[in-house]
Design a protein around this motif. Sequence first.
Motif, PDB file in Angstrom:
ATOM      1  N   ASN A   1      46.643 -56.859  36.215  1.00 24.39           N
ATOM      2  CA  ASN A   1      45.322 -57.148  36.768  1.00 24.39           C
ATOM      3  C   ASN A   1      44.973 -56.237  37.951  1.00 24.39           C
ATOM      4  O   ASN A   1      43.962 -56.448  38.611  1.00 24.39           O
ATOM      5  N   ALA A   2      45.794 -55.226  38.229  1.00 23.43           N
ATOM      6  CA  ALA A   2      45.498 -54.285  39.316  1.00 23.43           C
ATOM      7  C   ALA A   2      44.253 -53.488  38.943  1.00 23.43           C
ATOM      8  O   ALA A   2      44.060 -53.130  37.781  1.00 23.43           O
ATOM      9  N   PRO A   3      43.391 -53.192  39.919  1.00 23.86           N
ATOM     10  CA  PRO A   3      42.178 -52.425  39.614  1.00 23.86           C
ATOM     11  C   PRO A   3      42.521 -51.055  39.036  1.00 23.86           C
ATOM     12  O   PRO A   3      43.496 -50.421  39.426  1.00 23.86           O
ATOM     13  N   ARG A   4      41.700 -50.637  38.097  1.00 26.28           N
ATOM     14  CA  ARG A   4      41.820 -49.310  37.508  1.00 26.28           C
ATOM     15  C   ARG A   4      40.666 -48.456  38.029  1.00 26.28           C
ATOM     16  O   ARG A   4      39.737 -48.966  38.653  1.00 26.28           O
ATOM     17  N   VAL A   5      40.713 -47.183  37.755  1.00 25.61           N
ATOM     18  CA  VAL A   5      39.687 -46.263  38.235  1.00 25.61           C
ATOM     19  C   VAL A   5      38.290 -46.761  37.874  1.00 25.61           C
ATOM     20  O   VAL A   5      37.389 -46.791  38.714  1.00 25.61           O
ATOM     21  N   ASP A   6      38.093 -47.169  36.646  1.00 24.24           N
ATOM     22  CA  ASP A   6      36.773 -47.624  36.209  1.00 24.24           C
ATOM     23  C   ASP A   6      36.321 -48.889  36.916  1.00 24.24           C
ATOM     24  O   ASP A   6      35.124 -49.170  36.977  1.00 24.24           O
ATOM     25  N   ASP A   7      37.247 -49.662  37.460  1.00 25.35           N
ATOM     26  CA  ASP A   7      36.888 -50.890  38.173  1.00 25.35           C
ATOM     27  C   ASP A   7      36.316 -50.599  39.560  1.00 25.35           C
ATOM     28  O   ASP A   7      35.594 -51.423  40.131  1.00 25.35           O
ATOM     29  N   LEU A   8      36.642 -49.440  40.122  1.00 29.32           N
ATOM     30  CA  LEU A   8      36.257 -49.136  41.494  1.00 29.32           C
ATOM     31  C   LEU A   8      34.744 -49.117  41.689  1.00 29.32           C
ATOM     32  O   LEU A   8      34.252 -49.468  42.760  1.00 29.32           O
ATOM     33  N   ILE A   9      34.002 -48.732  40.670  1.00 31.72           N
ATOM     34  CA  ILE A   9      32.556 -48.612  40.798  1.00 31.72           C
ATOM     35  C   ILE A   9      31.892 -49.947  41.120  1.00 31.72           C
ATOM     36  O   ILE A   9      30.858 -49.995  41.778  1.00 31.72           O
ATOM     37  N   SER A  10      32.505 -51.042  40.699  1.00 26.95           N
ATOM     38  CA  SER A  10      31.909 -52.359  40.942  1.00 26.95           C
ATOM     39  C   SER A  10      32.544 -53.077  42.137  1.00 26.95           C
ATOM     40  O   SER A  10      32.179 -54.210  42.433  1.00 26.95           O
ATOM     41  N   MET A  11      33.462 -52.409  42.807  1.00 30.51           N
ATOM     42  CA  MET A  11      34.132 -53.032  43.955  1.00 30.51           C
ATOM     43  C   MET A  11      33.552 -52.483  45.260  1.00 30.51           C
ATOM     44  O   MET A  11      33.337 -51.284  45.377  1.00 30.51           O
ATOM     45  N   PRO A  12      33.328 -53.341  46.252  1.00 31.67           N
ATOM     46  CA  PRO A  12      32.874 -52.829  47.542  1.00 31.67           C
ATOM     47  C   PRO A  12      34.005 -52.052  48.230  1.00 31.67           C
ATOM     48  O   PRO A  12      35.189 -52.365  48.049  1.00 31.67           O
ATOM     49  N   PRO A  13      33.656 -51.024  49.008  1.00 36.84           N
ATOM     50  CA  PRO A  13      34.686 -50.218  49.684  1.00 36.84           C
ATOM     51  C   PRO A  13      35.647 -51.060  50.527  1.00 36.84           C
ATOM     52  O   PRO A  13      36.833 -50.751  50.598  1.00 36.84           O
TER      53      PRO A  13
END
Length: 162
Positions: free
Chosen positions: A6-18
């Motif tokens: 469940n660790a964030p992947r590169v594609d998940d970063l776009i929807s995550m706040p910094p």
Amino acid sequence: MPYPTNAPRVDDLISMPPQEIATLPVELLATLQREIDESLKHDKAVKARLDGALIHRYATRAAELRQAAGKDTGTVRFDDGDFTIVADLPKRIAWDQKQLTALAKQIRDGGEDPGEYIDAIFKVSERKYTAWPEYLRRDFEPARTVKPGALKIELVSQEVDQ
């Protein structure tokens, strides 16, 4: 280092706040940074290859249309199947600074303001500036402004890569 599924992947970063991304473990941040850098390098190479193919396919036709229109640069449009091809060849203007300086002097000597015709731009190379003696730098200091560039942070593993 393996991460949970469940660790964030590169594609998940776009929807995550910094702020949320910043809380991830540094090892995961380093992995994500490396993956993104590799992807960018790959994508740039792919884009260069595709751009080269488009130039190979359309440059001659675009040049012929530009020549027929009596222009060396600019945009031409033509069709290929259901697509309109827009081929733009921009101008890259360079002015000889010594000749412009002489022309500015001629204009001034003729009683006119060269600023009406020419934009004068003076620059000092930072490399040259730092090599100058202190007395010379002191004279130029009031004309010098230092602004910071964009901060870049690279995560480098302290382990020796094998």
